[in-house]
Design an enzyme around this catalytic site. Sequence first.
Site, PDB file in Angstrom:
ATOM      1  N   ASP A  95      -2.245  -0.998  11.107  1.00  0.00           N
ATOM      2  CA  ASP A  95      -0.593  -1.254  10.793  1.00  0.00           C
ATOM      3  C   ASP A  95      -0.426  -0.772   9.277  1.00  0.00           C
ATOM      4  OD1 ASP A  95      -2.447  -2.845   9.684  1.00  0.00           O
ATOM      5  OD2 ASP A  95      -1.488  -4.900  10.297  1.00  0.00           O
ATOM      6  N   ASP A  98      -3.300  -0.411   2.635  1.00  0.00           N
ATOM      7  CA  ASP A  98      -3.314  -1.112   1.251  1.00  0.00           C
ATOM      8  C   ASP A  98      -4.163  -0.546   0.551  1.00  0.00           C
ATOM      9  OD1 ASP A  98      -2.260  -2.770  -0.497  1.00  0.00           O
ATOM     10  OD2 ASP A  98      -3.040  -4.606   0.346  1.00  0.00           O
ATOM     11  N   VAL A 148       4.579  -7.352   3.315  1.00  0.00           N
ATOM     12  CA  VAL A 148       5.578  -7.253   4.122  1.00  0.00           C
ATOM     13  C   VAL A 148       5.092  -7.888   5.413  1.00  0.00           C
ATOM     14  CG1 VAL A 148       6.619  -5.006   3.248  1.00  0.00           C
ATOM     15  CG2 VAL A 148       4.552  -4.987   4.704  1.00  0.00           C
ATOM     16  N   ARG A 160       3.702 -11.557  13.225  1.00  0.00           N
ATOM     17  CA  ARG A 160       3.411 -10.357  13.888  1.00  0.00           C
ATOM     18  C   ARG A 160       4.164  -9.914  15.095  1.00  0.00           C
ATOM     19  NH1 ARG A 160      -2.095  -9.096  12.241  1.00  0.00           N
ATOM     20  NH2 ARG A 160      -3.252 -11.085  11.959  1.00  0.00           N
TER      21      ARG A 160
HETATM   22  P1  IMP Z   1      -6.678  -2.921   2.929  1.00  0.00           P
HETATM   23  O1  IMP Z   1      -8.231  -2.868   3.240  1.00  0.00           O
HETATM   24  O2  IMP Z   1      -6.446  -3.082   1.439  1.00  0.00           O
HETATM   25  O3  IMP Z   1      -6.258  -1.442   3.067  1.00  0.00           O
HETATM   26  O4  IMP Z   1      -6.042  -3.861   3.747  1.00  0.00           O
HETATM   27  C1  IMP Z   1      -5.602  -3.431   4.986  1.00  0.00           C
HETATM   28  C2  IMP Z   1      -5.250  -4.696   5.780  1.00  0.00           C
HETATM   29  O5  IMP Z   1      -4.615  -5.722   4.948  1.00  0.00           O
HETATM   30  C3  IMP Z   1      -4.135  -4.402   6.766  1.00  0.00           C
HETATM   31  O6  IMP Z   1      -4.788  -3.718   7.866  1.00  0.00           O
HETATM   32  C4  IMP Z   1      -3.368  -5.581   6.791  1.00  0.00           C
HETATM   33  O7  IMP Z   1      -4.130  -6.461   7.861  1.00  0.00           O
HETATM   34  C5  IMP Z   1      -3.750  -6.431   5.674  1.00  0.00           C
HETATM   35  N1  IMP Z   1      -2.544  -6.126   4.807  1.00  0.00           N
HETATM   36  C6  IMP Z   1      -2.380  -5.348   3.803  1.00  0.00           C
HETATM   37  N2  IMP Z   1      -1.189  -5.566   2.980  1.00  0.00           N
HETATM   38  C7  IMP Z   1      -0.541  -6.167   3.617  1.00  0.00           C
HETATM   39  C8  IMP Z   1       0.958  -6.778   3.747  1.00  0.00           C
HETATM   40  O8  IMP Z   1       1.731  -6.327   3.022  1.00  0.00           O
HETATM   41  N3  IMP Z   1       1.201  -7.349   4.908  1.00  0.00           N
HETATM   42  C9  IMP Z   1       0.580  -7.921   5.815  1.00  0.00           C
HETATM   43  N4  IMP Z   1      -0.736  -7.543   5.923  1.00  0.00           N
HETATM   44  C10 IMP Z   1      -1.107  -6.864   4.956  1.00  0.00           C
HETATM   45 MG    MG Z   2      -5.237  -5.527   9.690  1.00  0.00          MG
END
Ligand code: IMP
Ligand code: MG
Length: 171
Positions: A95, A98, A148, A160
């Site tokens: 999705d 981040d 978000v 979701r």
């Molecule tokens: P990362 O490992 O920090 O890239 O985190 C990725 C995961 O964190 C995504 O697949 C989402 O499930 C969750 N995530 C990160 N930012 C958001 C946000 O703004 N809203 C909801 N879920 C988020």
């Molecule tokens: Mg996720």
Amino acid sequence: MKLRTLFSEKDIAEKVKELGEQISRDYQGKSLTVIALLNGALPFTADLIRHISIPVYLDSFASSSYVNDSSSKELTVRSRLKEPVTGKHILLVDDILDTGHSLAACVEYFREMKPASIKTCVFLDKKLDTVKPIQADYAGYSVENLYVVGYGLDSYELYRNLPFVGVVEND
Ligand code: IMP
Ligand code: MG
């Protein structure tokens, strides 16, 4: 809770079509194993595959990543793939990118299975000041560093199902 729409259903539909068409062009003459990273990637993956015109195998994968005591990233795997992906072209779909740690850990995990190729596709790419360990090969919209929800993205597992992407506003 008040939500401000960042990407409407129309914005989403346009971008997903664009991504699907680009992927179809890039993999022309090949087949592709699309792996949805659960649960967030479900709505996006469902829409995306309907814009991919090459043969698609659909699979899904549930995991979470965390930092262990020695500060290296580990992946907790909660599901197995239906079919082995050795020798296949695989596309990991999520999705949002981040920090990028989860997707980077998933790529490492799947690389061990010796696929023919491995690429990544995210609907949203969050703008951060820090350098990410991975860049998505396909990214829909870039989004400010806000929390978000909607179109697969949750807040404590809720929202979701919203057909748009929004940001929580405190008023
Ligand atoms: P990362 O490992 O920090 O890239 O985190 C990725 C995961 O964190 C995504 O697949 C989402 O499930 C969750 N995530 C990160 N930012 C958001 C946000 O703004 N809203 C909801 N879920 C988020
Ligand atoms: Mg996720």
